[in-house]
Design an enzyme around this catalytic site. Structure first.
Site, PDB file in Angstrom:
ATOM      1  CB  CYS A 244      -0.925  -0.001   1.209  1.00 47.90           C
ATOM      2  SG  CYS A 244      -2.031   1.432   1.268  1.00 47.90           S
TER       3      CYS A 244
ATOM      4  CB  CYS B 239      -0.746   2.772   3.850  1.00 48.25           C
ATOM      5  SG  CYS B 239      -2.347   2.128   3.404  1.00 48.25           S
ATOM      6  CG  ASP B 240       2.895   1.355   4.504  1.00 48.99           C
ATOM      7  OD1 ASP B 240       2.287   1.892   5.442  1.00 48.99           O
ATOM      8  OD2 ASP B 240       2.815   0.144   4.240  1.00 48.99           O
TER       9      ASP B 240
END
Lengths: 305, 76
Positions: free
Chosen positions: A134, A137-138
């Site tokens: 992701c 996200c990261d």
């Protein structure tokens, strides 16, 4: 096996499953939704700009709107992963991993897809320790870092763009063939000074101790292996259908459930919709339309049975 | 009740869902946006061994990813 006999069980609560549920509930069908989450893959989409009625909306926000509509219809939702589907004595039994068997007279499968894994040594060991699926996200956690991205499609290039936006120091983009991303996206990264392309190449191993330290990349043309020091790798090599548990249904070579134009599967009484099926257009708006179709066809099946 | 801390990034869909879950359950929590604070990101990695969000700490316990059941279990 005990408990209520539902008219219909819907497996999955992404765009297809939730749309199907709203249609079924509004037709008065006793409906159970069995899903490991609410929103499915749409939760991973940063920005949706082609769902009519919204100029732009994030995937999670769109799914929250869907969920509100589901709640308005007083849906019965069980959060659990379906692990089996079988026909038993004229009804269908859908088994949840932790909640056991649920029974219904018909089923709509809308279990979606999940990110594909590389399947190489080190991938499981370093998941969350540098291996990410992701970038949305990261990517912010890799500021000033040297990072690899596996996958030359739109998702892979988008991961590179996410990393560039978050000021990664250098990015190796590893693609098993030529880049297949849309030209408009690929042009943004091809000549970027921070991006180095490894086309016709495969990630063969992920190395490290506590966290990732390097990845091995092998050229498919020369066979040569290069070890690239990195702090992370984003895996964006496509999706695979959540259909392992659907032994009773006919699937294509990709593992997608084969349906006809009325969303019927090979098993009468079982319908399917959305990304888990062989419908080639993997779009939120298409999944919704297919979910609505499956619901109407399931209702017809149940009322004419 | 043990202190609940959620490590997030502003663009992380699962972080949003996790925070919504905690609010819906009436669980008070402290949020650390590690995307905006590199020092906090470093602390999170040292503390949890994770370079991925969301991560939730409940006292000394660590929960990785979006795991409402795990959080409920730990909080009893």
């Amino acid at each position: 096996m005990t408990g209520e006999l539902y008219d219909l069980i819907i497996i999955g609560a992404g765009p297809a499953g939730m749309t199907a549920a709203v249609y079924c509930l509004r037709k008065g069908l006793r409906t159970l939704i069995l899903s490991k989450d609410i929103g499915g893959q749409a939760n991973w989409t940063t920005l949706v700009e082609n769902y009519m009625g919204f100029l732009e909306i994030s995937g999670p926000e769109l799914m929250q709107r869907f969920e509100e509509q589901l709640k308005k219809e007083k849906a019965t939702v069980v959060i659990d992963e379906a692990v089996n589907l079988e026909a038993q004595a004229g009804v269908f039994a859908v088994t949840g991993k932790t909640t056991g068997a649920h029974r219904a007279r018909a089923v709509i499968v809308a279990s979606g897809k999940r990110p594909k894994k590389l399947g190489v040594k080190g991938e499981e060991e370093f998941k969350g320790k540098g291996v990410s699926y992701c970038s949305t996200c990261d990517a912010p956690l890799f500021r000033e870092a040297v990072v690899a991205v596996a996958g030359g499609g739109n998702s892979g290039v988008q991961a590179v763009l996410d990393l560039l936006a978050n000021e990664a120091r250098q990015i190796y983009l590893i693609s098993d063939e030529e880049l297949t991303a849309d030209q408009v996206l690929a042009e943004k990264i091809i000549d970027h000074p921070k991006v180095r392309l490894y086309q016709h190449s495969l990630v063969t191993e992920i190395h490290g101790e506590q966290m990732i330290a390097a990845v091995s990349v092998q050229s498919r043309k020369t066979g040569l292996v290069e070890r690239l020091p990195v702090e992370g790798i984003f895996v964006e090599i496509g999706l695979e259908p959540n259909s392992d548990f659907l032994q009773a249904l006919r699937k294509n070579d990709l593992g997608e459930v084969v349906i006809d134009c009325e969303c019927r599967t090979s098993l009468p009484g079982v319908f399917a919709a959305g990304d888990v099926t062989n419908i080639p257009e993997k779009q939120i708006i298409v999944a919704c339309g297919e979910g609505a179709k499956a619901a109407i066809k399931a209702w017809t099946y149940l009322t004419q049975k | 009740m043990a202190e609940v801390t959620v490590y997030t990034t502003s663009t992380c869909p699962w972080c949003t869902r996790l925070k919504d879950f905690l609010r819906a359950e009436g669980i008070s929590f402290h949020e650390v946006d590690v995307g905006k604070d590199p020092a906090a990101a470093k602390r999170m990695v040292e503390l949890t061994g994770q370079r991925s969000v969301p991560v939730t700490t409940i006292g000394e316990q660590i929960i990785i990813g979006y795991d409402p059941d795990g959080i409920k279990e730990l909080l009893g």
